[in-house]
Design a protein around this motif. Sequence first.
Motif, short mmCIF file in Angstrom:
data_model
loop_
_atom_site.label_atom_id
_atom_site.label_comp_id
_atom_site.label_asym_id
_atom_site.label_seq_id
_atom_site.Cartn_x
_atom_site.Cartn_y
_atom_site.Cartn_z
N PHE A 1 50.33 41.82 -30.14
CA PHE A 1 50.18 42.20 -31.56
C PHE A 1 48.94 41.53 -32.15
O PHE A 1 48.15 42.16 -32.87
N GLN A 2 48.77 40.25 -31.85
CA GLN A 2 47.61 39.51 -32.36
C GLN A 2 46.31 40.05 -31.77
O GLN A 2 45.28 40.15 -32.45
N LEU A 3 46.35 40.42 -30.49
CA LEU A 3 45.19 41.02 -29.84
C LEU A 3 44.82 42.34 -30.52
O LEU A 3 43.63 42.63 -30.72
N SER A 4 45.82 43.13 -30.88
CA SER A 4 45.58 44.40 -31.57
C SER A 4 44.84 44.17 -32.88
O SER A 4 43.87 44.88 -33.19
N ASP A 5 45.28 43.19 -33.65
CA ASP A 5 44.60 42.87 -34.92
C ASP A 5 43.15 42.48 -34.68
O ASP A 5 42.24 42.89 -35.42
N ASP A 6 42.92 41.68 -33.64
CA ASP A 6 41.56 41.21 -33.33
C ASP A 6 40.65 42.37 -32.95
O ASP A 6 39.50 42.46 -33.39
N LYS B 1 58.48 44.32 -35.78
CA LYS B 1 58.64 42.94 -36.22
C LYS B 1 59.61 42.17 -35.33
O LYS B 1 59.40 41.01 -35.01
N ASN B 2 60.68 42.83 -34.91
CA ASN B 2 61.66 42.19 -34.03
C ASN B 2 61.05 41.84 -32.68
O ASN B 2 61.33 40.77 -32.11
N LEU B 3 60.20 42.74 -32.16
CA LEU B 3 59.51 42.45 -30.90
C LEU B 3 58.62 41.22 -31.05
O LEU B 3 58.59 40.34 -30.18
N TYR B 4 57.89 41.17 -32.14
CA TYR B 4 56.98 40.05 -32.42
C TYR B 4 57.73 38.72 -32.48
O TYR B 4 57.27 37.70 -31.95
N THR C 1 49.47 55.53 -38.63
CA THR C 1 50.69 55.91 -37.92
C THR C 1 50.50 55.88 -36.42
O THR C 1 51.32 55.33 -35.67
N GLN C 2 49.43 56.52 -35.96
CA GLN C 2 49.21 56.63 -34.51
C GLN C 2 49.02 55.27 -33.88
O GLN C 2 49.54 54.99 -32.79
N LEU C 3 48.29 54.39 -34.54
CA LEU C 3 48.10 53.03 -34.03
C LEU C 3 49.44 52.29 -33.97
O LEU C 3 49.75 51.62 -32.99
N ALA C 4 50.22 52.42 -35.04
CA ALA C 4 51.50 51.71 -35.11
C ALA C 4 52.44 52.14 -33.99
O ALA C 4 53.07 51.31 -33.32
N VAL C 5 52.55 53.44 -33.77
CA VAL C 5 53.46 53.95 -32.74
C VAL C 5 52.98 53.56 -31.35
O VAL C 5 53.77 53.16 -30.49
N TYR C 6 51.67 53.66 -31.12
CA TYR C 6 51.10 53.25 -29.82
C TYR C 6 51.36 51.77 -29.55
O TYR C 6 51.85 51.40 -28.47
N ILE C 7 51.02 50.91 -30.50
CA ILE C 7 51.17 49.47 -30.32
C ILE C 7 52.63 49.11 -30.05
O ILE C 7 52.94 48.37 -29.10
N HIS C 8 53.51 49.63 -30.87
CA HIS C 8 54.95 49.36 -30.70
C HIS C 8 55.44 49.81 -29.32
O HIS C 8 56.11 49.06 -28.60
N SER C 9 55.09 51.04 -28.94
CA SER C 9 55.60 51.62 -27.70
C SER C 9 55.11 50.88 -26.47
O SER C 9 55.90 50.54 -25.57
N VAL C 10 53.81 50.62 -26.40
CA VAL C 10 53.25 49.99 -25.21
C VAL C 10 53.73 48.55 -25.08
O VAL C 10 54.07 48.09 -23.98
N ILE C 11 53.79 47.84 -26.19
CA ILE C 11 54.28 46.46 -26.15
C ILE C 11 55.74 46.43 -25.68
O ILE C 11 56.13 45.59 -24.85
N GLY D 1 40.08 44.74 -36.02
CA GLY D 1 39.32 44.12 -37.10
C GLY D 1 40.05 44.13 -38.43
O GLY D 1 39.46 43.87 -39.48
N PHE D 2 41.34 44.44 -38.43
CA PHE D 2 42.16 44.36 -39.63
C PHE D 2 43.60 44.09 -39.21
O PHE D 2 43.95 44.24 -38.05
N ARG D 3 44.44 43.72 -40.17
CA ARG D 3 45.81 43.29 -39.87
C ARG D 3 46.74 44.50 -39.78
O ARG D 3 47.49 44.80 -40.70
N MET D 4 46.71 45.17 -38.64
CA MET D 4 47.62 46.28 -38.42
C MET D 4 49.06 45.80 -38.44
O MET D 4 49.98 46.53 -38.85
N THR D 5 49.28 44.55 -38.01
CA THR D 5 50.63 43.99 -38.02
C THR D 5 51.19 43.93 -39.45
O THR D 5 52.39 44.17 -39.66
N ASN D 6 50.37 43.64 -40.43
CA ASN D 6 50.84 43.60 -41.82
C ASN D 6 51.32 44.98 -42.28
O ASN D 6 52.33 45.10 -42.98
N ILE D 7 50.57 46.01 -41.88
CA ILE D 7 50.94 47.38 -42.25
C ILE D 7 52.26 47.76 -41.59
O ILE D 7 53.13 48.40 -42.20
#
Length: 288
Positions: free
Chosen positions: A31-36, A18-21, A60-70, A39-45
Amino acid sequence: MKAYIFPGQGSQFMGMGKNLYNTSNLAKKLFQLSDDILGFRMTNIMFDGSMEVLKKTKYTQLAVYIHSVIQAKILDNFNPDMVAGHSLGELSALASINVFSFEDGLILVAKRASLMQEICESIHGGMAVILGLEDHIIEKVCKEDNGIIVPSNYNSPGQLVISGEERALKRVCLSLKKIGAKKILRLPVNGAFHSPVMEPAKKKLSKFIEKISFKDSKCPIYQNVTAKSVIKSNDIKKNIIEQLTSPVKWKQLVENMISNGAISFKEIGPGNILQGITKKIFNKIYKK
């Protein structure tokens, strides 16, 4: 030489990313690209969801990947001499050094997590950290059990994770406690990762991964399966597939990175679990 390391499943926390966002336009865009793409709001999770939902492998795996790469993408002067990632973190590392795109990596992680979640739901398994015993003793006890149970994460001196079917895991943990394990901790995961239990997922992932475009790495990546540096895309791809049923040789690969010139390690991603583990290995080598 500077090494960057990327954590795996278990480093997640509520509100992650959230702080990165909120502080980076590029982060917000990704983050918005990830949701698109998903096809669901991974950012909300990630930002506002419950830990009960976030700890499910498919999220979990999606969250850690998205956070780390961003986090890597928005860093100034991200120019590693070498990289490594713990389990899932290996995919984060590869996307960060552009072996494949952020988008392709996201699709790959989603498929990997989904396949592993399927196994978790069909086979009751788990993982446990064993502290205070030599690796060869733990290996011997696992081998002598008649169930599916194996060493799965060689994390640091005196810390080894075992993984397998639930009944075998309980038996082996009891045996290890009796022969002197200082501490045994069950990991907050719902599957027997990096064990033969994941064989069906490995077979399906090997077919899917051919759809992803890989490039040769611009810097050495030390992969979990071999603990050695790899550059060529075909070797990288093969090791990613094998990783599902093979142990994570973190202790060995960090030792190899240090032998090849790494003098600093920076963790990219949620938390700082790897930083502590890696420091123990570094201190053991230099006897600090």
